[in-house]
Design a protein around this motif. Structure first.
Motif, PDB file in Angstrom:
ATOM      1  N   UNK A   1     -32.609  13.684  20.919  1.00  0.00           N
ATOM      2  CA  UNK A   1     -31.707  12.577  20.672  1.00  0.00           C
ATOM      3  C   UNK A   1     -30.620  13.048  19.716  1.00  0.00           C
ATOM      4  N   UNK A   2     -29.412  12.644  19.959  1.00  0.00           N
ATOM      5  CA  UNK A   2     -28.274  13.029  19.140  1.00  0.00           C
ATOM      6  C   UNK A   2     -27.562  11.753  18.707  1.00  0.00           C
ATOM      7  N   UNK A   3     -28.030  11.164  17.608  1.00  0.00           N
ATOM      8  CA  UNK A   3     -27.420   9.964  17.048  1.00  0.00           C
ATOM      9  C   UNK A   3     -27.131  10.217  15.580  1.00  0.00           C
ATOM     10  N   UNK A   4     -26.003   9.739  15.136  1.00  0.00           N
ATOM     11  CA  UNK A   4     -25.571   9.971  13.772  1.00  0.00           C
ATOM     12  C   UNK A   4     -25.074   8.672  13.168  1.00  0.00           C
ATOM     13  N   UNK A   5     -25.474   8.408  11.927  1.00  0.00           N
ATOM     14  CA  UNK A   5     -24.914   7.321  11.124  1.00  0.00           C
ATOM     15  C   UNK A   5     -24.436   7.982   9.841  1.00  0.00           C
ATOM     16  N   UNK A   6     -23.183   7.768   9.497  1.00  0.00           N
ATOM     17  CA  UNK A   6     -22.580   8.458   8.361  1.00  0.00           C
ATOM     18  C   UNK A   6     -21.539   7.549   7.739  1.00  0.00           C
ATOM     19  N   UNK A   7     -21.509   7.515   6.400  1.00  0.00           N
ATOM     20  CA  UNK A   7     -20.448   6.757   5.752  1.00  0.00           C
ATOM     21  C   UNK A   7     -19.502   7.717   5.050  1.00  0.00           C
ATOM     22  N   UNK A   8     -18.328   7.234   4.778  1.00  0.00           N
ATOM     23  CA  UNK A   8     -17.330   8.051   4.106  1.00  0.00           C
ATOM     24  C   UNK A   8     -15.967   7.397   4.205  1.00  0.00           C
ATOM     25  N   UNK A   9     -14.948   8.186   3.887  1.00  0.00           N
ATOM     26  CA  UNK A   9     -13.573   7.702   3.949  1.00  0.00           C
ATOM     27  C   UNK A   9     -12.782   8.514   4.952  1.00  0.00           C
ATOM     28  N   UNK A  10     -12.103   7.811   5.849  1.00  0.00           N
ATOM     29  CA  UNK A  10     -11.115   8.483   6.691  1.00  0.00           C
ATOM     30  C   UNK A  10      -9.937   8.766   5.763  1.00  0.00           C
ATOM     31  N   UNK A  11      -9.655  10.033   5.532  1.00  0.00           N
ATOM     32  CA  UNK A  11      -8.608  10.390   4.576  1.00  0.00           C
ATOM     33  C   UNK A  11      -7.337  10.880   5.257  1.00  0.00           C
ATOM     34  N   UNK A  12      -7.448  11.218   6.546  1.00  0.00           N
ATOM     35  CA  UNK A  12      -6.253  11.706   7.263  1.00  0.00           C
ATOM     36  C   UNK A  12      -6.434  11.439   8.746  1.00  0.00           C
ATOM     37  N   UNK A  13      -5.327  11.146   9.423  1.00  0.00           N
ATOM     38  CA  UNK A  13      -5.370  11.004  10.874  1.00  0.00           C
ATOM     39  C   UNK A  13      -4.161  11.690  11.486  1.00  0.00           C
ATOM     40  N   UNK A  14      -4.354  12.191  12.684  1.00  0.00           N
ATOM     41  CA  UNK A  14      -3.260  12.809  13.440  1.00  0.00           C
ATOM     42  C   UNK A  14      -2.437  11.699  14.094  1.00  0.00           C
ATOM     43  N   UNK A  15      -1.295  12.062  14.628  1.00  0.00           N
ATOM     44  CA  UNK A  15      -0.472  11.108  15.363  1.00  0.00           C
ATOM     45  C   UNK A  15      -1.251  10.617  16.582  1.00  0.00           C
ATOM     46  N   UNK A  16      -1.123   9.336  16.927  1.00  0.00           N
ATOM     47  CA  UNK A  16      -1.819   8.828  18.108  1.00  0.00           C
ATOM     48  C   UNK A  16      -1.404   9.602  19.361  1.00  0.00           C
ATOM     49  N   UNK A  17      -2.384   9.815  20.230  1.00  0.00           N
ATOM     50  CA  UNK A  17      -2.085  10.440  21.521  1.00  0.00           C
ATOM     51  C   UNK A  17      -2.982   9.808  22.569  1.00  0.00           C
ATOM     52  N   UNK A  18      -2.721  10.157  23.819  1.00  0.00           N
ATOM     53  CA  UNK A  18      -3.451   9.579  24.939  1.00  0.00           C
ATOM     54  C   UNK A  18      -3.928  10.671  25.873  1.00  0.00           C
ATOM     55  N   UNK A  19      -5.079  10.442  26.506  1.00  0.00           N
ATOM     56  CA  UNK A  19      -5.585  11.370  27.517  1.00  0.00           C
ATOM     57  C   UNK A  19      -4.731  11.209  28.779  1.00  0.00           C
ATOM     58  N   UNK A  20      -4.815  12.153  29.718  1.00  0.00           N
ATOM     59  CA  UNK A  20      -4.078  11.998  30.980  1.00  0.00           C
ATOM     60  C   UNK A  20      -4.432  10.695  31.718  1.00  0.00           C
ATOM     61  N   UNK A  21      -5.629  10.171  31.503  1.00  0.00           N
ATOM     62  CA  UNK A  21      -6.015   8.915  32.167  1.00  0.00           C
ATOM     63  C   UNK A  21      -5.593   7.675  31.376  1.00  0.00           C
ATOM     64  N   UNK A  22      -4.941   7.871  30.220  1.00  0.00           N
ATOM     65  CA  UNK A  22      -4.400   6.750  29.460  1.00  0.00           C
ATOM     66  C   UNK A  22      -5.248   6.234  28.318  1.00  0.00           C
ATOM     67  N   UNK A  23      -6.385   6.880  28.020  1.00  0.00           N
ATOM     68  CA  UNK A  23      -7.212   6.459  26.886  1.00  0.00           C
ATOM     69  C   UNK A  23      -6.593   6.934  25.579  1.00  0.00           C
ATOM     70  N   UNK A  24      -6.539   6.050  24.598  1.00  0.00           N
ATOM     71  CA  UNK A  24      -6.035   6.446  23.290  1.00  0.00           C
ATOM     72  C   UNK A  24      -7.056   7.347  22.604  1.00  0.00           C
ATOM     73  N   UNK A  25      -6.564   8.348  21.867  1.00  0.00           N
ATOM     74  CA  UNK A  25      -7.416   9.305  21.166  1.00  0.00           C
ATOM     75  C   UNK A  25      -7.103   9.242  19.674  1.00  0.00           C
TER      76      UNK A  25
END
Length: 94
Positions: free
Chosen positions: A1-25
């Motif tokens: 099983x590969x399940x993770x629960x983790x807390x923390x702070x998102x400190x940085x994000x890249x510019x929004x982008x989309x997959x070729x099928x249109x899903x936001x990443x």
């Protein structure tokens, strides 16, 4: 099983982008600081890891003002088939 629960702070994000099928990443960096019990004592943890999310989860993460404290649920896997560098995939968060 590969399940993770983790807390923390998102400190940085890249510019929004989309997959070729249109899903936001979402790609960003999560900073975790805490303690765990190990071998009868406490061990201090302080690290940063790359996190990724897709679709609705990605859109919700981009709405957060940074730094943003979250508790995530997800899994760990290599970034690609050509590397063993691990990445955390976020499937949900609060």
């Amino acid at each position: 099983m590969n399940e993770l629960v983790l807390d923390g702070e998102i400190i940085r994000s890249e510019e929004p982008r989309f997959t070729p099928s249109g899903l936001q990443v979402f790609e960003g960096i999560l900073h975790h600081s805490g303690e765990v019990r190990e071998a009868g004592g406490m061990r201090r943890l302080n690290f940063e890891t790359l996190v990724v999310a897709y679709g609705e989860v990605a859109a919700k993460l981009y709405q957060l003002p940074l730094p943003a404290r979250i508790t995530l649920k997800g899994y760990i896997t290599p970034r690609s088939s050509r590397t063993q560098r691990l990445i955390v995939y976020i499937t949900e968060f609060s």
